[in-house]
Design a protein around this motif. Structure first.
Motif, PDB file in Angstrom:
ATOM      1  N   SER A   8       0.854  -1.179   0.000  1.00  0.00           N
ATOM      2  CA  SER A   8       0.000   0.000   0.000  1.00  0.00           C
ATOM      3  C   SER A   8       0.888   1.226   0.000  1.00  0.00           C
ATOM      4  N   LEU A   9       0.394   2.301  -0.603  1.00  0.00           N
ATOM      5  CA  LEU A   9       1.144   3.548  -0.663  1.00  0.00           C
ATOM      6  C   LEU A   9       0.181   4.703  -0.463  1.00  0.00           C
ATOM      7  N   ASN A  10       0.495   5.530   0.512  1.00  0.00           N
ATOM      8  CA  ASN A  10      -0.278   6.739   0.769  1.00  0.00           C
ATOM      9  C   ASN A  10       0.643   7.935   0.562  1.00  0.00           C
ATOM     10  N   LEU A  11       0.171   8.905  -0.220  1.00  0.00           N
ATOM     11  CA  LEU A  11       0.911  10.143  -0.441  1.00  0.00           C
ATOM     12  C   LEU A  11      -0.052  11.306  -0.258  1.00  0.00           C
ATOM     13  N   ASN A  12       0.356  12.289   0.539  1.00  0.00           N
ATOM     14  CA  ASN A  12      -0.483  13.477   0.783  1.00  0.00           C
ATOM     15  C   ASN A  12      -1.898  13.093   1.202  1.00  0.00           C
ATOM     16  N   LYS A  13      -1.990  12.170   2.134  1.00  0.00           N
ATOM     17  CA  LYS A  13      -3.268  11.708   2.695  1.00  0.00           C
ATOM     18  C   LYS A  13      -4.178  11.050   1.659  1.00  0.00           C
ATOM     19  N   ARG A  14      -3.611  10.597   0.555  1.00  0.00           N
ATOM     20  CA  ARG A  14      -4.377   9.922  -0.499  1.00  0.00           C
ATOM     21  C   ARG A  14      -3.809   8.531  -0.702  1.00  0.00           C
ATOM     22  N   GLN A  15      -4.709   7.524  -0.775  1.00  0.00           N
ATOM     23  CA  GLN A  15      -4.242   6.164  -0.998  1.00  0.00           C
ATOM     24  C   GLN A  15      -4.005   5.957  -2.490  1.00  0.00           C
ATOM     25  N   ILE A  16      -2.736   5.674  -2.827  1.00  0.00           N
ATOM     26  CA  ILE A  16      -2.331   5.493  -4.216  1.00  0.00           C
ATOM     27  C   ILE A  16      -2.369   4.007  -4.588  1.00  0.00           C
ATOM     28  N   LEU A  17      -1.844   3.147  -3.709  1.00  0.00           N
ATOM     29  CA  LEU A  17      -1.867   1.694  -3.902  1.00  0.00           C
ATOM     30  C   LEU A  17      -2.581   1.074  -2.718  1.00  0.00           C
ATOM     31  N   ASP A  18      -3.416   0.085  -2.988  1.00  0.00           N
ATOM     32  CA  ASP A  18      -4.295  -0.481  -1.974  1.00  0.00           C
ATOM     33  C   ASP A  18      -4.093  -1.996  -1.872  1.00  0.00           C
ATOM     34  N   LEU A  32       0.775  -3.914 -17.293  1.00  0.00           N
ATOM     35  CA  LEU A  32      -0.118  -3.220 -16.375  1.00  0.00           C
ATOM     36  C   LEU A  32      -0.925  -2.235 -17.203  1.00  0.00           C
ATOM     37  N   VAL A  33      -2.219  -2.337 -17.152  1.00  0.00           N
ATOM     38  CA  VAL A  33      -3.081  -1.409 -17.869  1.00  0.00           C
ATOM     39  C   VAL A  33      -3.992  -0.729 -16.864  1.00  0.00           C
ATOM     40  N   GLY A  34      -4.435   0.446 -17.211  1.00  0.00           N
ATOM     41  CA  GLY A  34      -5.341   1.193 -16.351  1.00  0.00           C
ATOM     42  C   GLY A  34      -5.326   2.654 -16.740  1.00  0.00           C
ATOM     43  N   ASN A  35      -6.325   3.365 -16.293  1.00  0.00           N
ATOM     44  CA  ASN A  35      -6.431   4.788 -16.594  1.00  0.00           C
ATOM     45  C   ASN A  35      -5.314   5.568 -15.915  1.00  0.00           C
ATOM     46  N   GLY A  39      -2.449   3.940 -10.542  1.00  0.00           N
ATOM     47  CA  GLY A  39      -1.422   3.381  -9.671  1.00  0.00           C
ATOM     48  C   GLY A  39      -0.313   2.622 -10.384  1.00  0.00           C
ATOM     49  N   LYS A  40      -0.364   2.508 -11.707  1.00  0.00           N
ATOM     50  CA  LYS A  40       0.622   1.726 -12.459  1.00  0.00           C
ATOM     51  C   LYS A  40       2.050   2.217 -12.221  1.00  0.00           C
ATOM     52  N   THR A  41       2.263   3.495 -12.433  1.00  0.00           N
ATOM     53  CA  THR A  41       3.613   4.053 -12.319  1.00  0.00           C
ATOM     54  C   THR A  41       4.118   3.985 -10.882  1.00  0.00           C
ATOM     55  N   MET A  42       3.273   4.285  -9.922  1.00  0.00           N
ATOM     56  CA  MET A  42       3.698   4.244  -8.521  1.00  0.00           C
ATOM     57  C   MET A  42       4.026   2.814  -8.097  1.00  0.00           C
ATOM     58  N   LEU A  43       3.299   1.828  -8.607  1.00  0.00           N
ATOM     59  CA  LEU A  43       3.637   0.443  -8.315  1.00  0.00           C
ATOM     60  C   LEU A  43       5.019   0.125  -8.862  1.00  0.00           C
ATOM     61  N   MET A  44       5.290   0.560 -10.097  1.00  0.00           N
ATOM     62  CA  MET A  44       6.602   0.301 -10.686  1.00  0.00           C
ATOM     63  C   MET A  44       7.707   1.027  -9.918  1.00  0.00           C
ATOM     64  N   TYR A 117      -2.439  -7.396 -16.209  1.00  0.00           N
ATOM     65  CA  TYR A 117      -3.246  -7.089 -15.031  1.00  0.00           C
ATOM     66  C   TYR A 117      -3.737  -5.659 -15.138  1.00  0.00           C
ATOM     67  N   GLU A 118      -4.940  -5.441 -14.653  1.00  0.00           N
ATOM     68  CA  GLU A 118      -5.533  -4.118 -14.707  1.00  0.00           C
ATOM     69  C   GLU A 118      -5.481  -3.464 -13.334  1.00  0.00           C
ATOM     70  N   MET A 119      -5.154  -2.181 -13.330  1.00  0.00           N
ATOM     71  CA  MET A 119      -5.162  -1.413 -12.094  1.00  0.00           C
ATOM     72  C   MET A 119      -6.305  -0.416 -12.157  1.00  0.00           C
ATOM     73  N   GLU A 120      -6.976  -0.255 -11.022  1.00  0.00           N
ATOM     74  CA  GLU A 120      -8.033   0.744 -10.905  1.00  0.00           C
ATOM     75  C   GLU A 120      -8.092   1.200  -9.464  1.00  0.00           C
ATOM     76  N   ASN A 121      -8.014   2.502  -9.266  1.00  0.00           N
ATOM     77  CA  ASN A 121      -8.070   3.098  -7.927  1.00  0.00           C
ATOM     78  C   ASN A 121      -7.059   2.465  -6.972  1.00  0.00           C
ATOM     79  N   GLY A 122      -5.854   2.205  -7.480  1.00  0.00           N
ATOM     80  CA  GLY A 122      -4.797   1.669  -6.643  1.00  0.00           C
ATOM     81  C   GLY A 122      -4.903   0.191  -6.345  1.00  0.00           C
ATOM     82  N   LYS A 123      -5.900  -0.478  -6.910  1.00  0.00           N
ATOM     83  CA  LYS A 123      -6.073  -1.919  -6.693  1.00  0.00           C
ATOM     84  C   LYS A 123      -5.705  -2.660  -7.960  1.00  0.00           C
ATOM     85  N   LEU A 124      -5.164  -3.851  -7.772  1.00  0.00           N
ATOM     86  CA  LEU A 124      -4.750  -4.692  -8.885  1.00  0.00           C
ATOM     87  C   LEU A 124      -5.771  -5.797  -9.075  1.00  0.00           C
ATOM     88  N   GLU A 125      -6.269  -5.938 -10.295  1.00  0.00           N
ATOM     89  CA  GLU A 125      -7.147  -7.049 -10.613  1.00  0.00           C
ATOM     90  C   GLU A 125      -6.296  -8.305 -10.665  1.00  0.00           C
TER      91      GLU A 125
END
Length: 133
Positions: A8-18, A32-35, A39-44, A117-125
């Motif tokens: 999990s990753l939180n930055l500036n009180k926002r959850q980036i990876l869940d 990794l695909v997603g809008n 969270g794709k880049t932050m995961l990498m 794998y698809e990422m959405e809202n910091g979650k990985l499918e």
């Protein structure tokens, strides 16, 4: 092998990876695909050791990134022409390298990746979606 465990990753009180978990094996290309902002880049960046997760761990060959080693060994960034990059990535795969691609280009993902794998809202499918592309 790269083992992402409950990251999990939180930055500036926002959850980036869940609570992202994923095992990446040698000799495969992963997509990794997603809008934008999913969270794709932050995961990498967490995998490479450029950013440390708020919780969870990333292991590379059983060494914790950011604790046992500072950065992912042999990590690299490639910028070049599309066809040359495709050939280079396939050559690296044949050399048993682990490759992760984040792309908006469905053709790159379809042609190159063994698993997607698809990422959405910091979650990985968890289920592979390659057959849907």
């Amino acid at each position: 092998m790269i083992d992402i465990k409950d990251v999990s990753l939180n930055l500036n009180k926002r959850q980036i990876l869940d609570h992202v978990s994923l095992k990446l094996q040698e000799g495969k290309i992963y997509g990794l695909v997603g809008n934008n902002g999913s969270g794709k880049t932050m995961l990498m960046k967490c995998v490479c050791g450029f950013i440390h997760p708020t919780s969870g761990i990333v292991l590379a060959d059983e060494k914790v990134i950011g604790k046992d080693v500072d950065y992912l060994p042999d990590a690299g960034v490639i910028i070049n022409g599309v066809e040359e990059i495709r050939q280079l990535l396939l050559s690296m795969k044949n050399d048993h390298k682990t490759i992760v691609i984040a792309s908006h280009n469905a053709e790159d993902i379809q042609v190159l990746c063994d698993e997607v794998y698809e990422m959405e809202n910091g979650k990985l499918e968890v289920n592979s979606i390659k057959q849907q592309i």
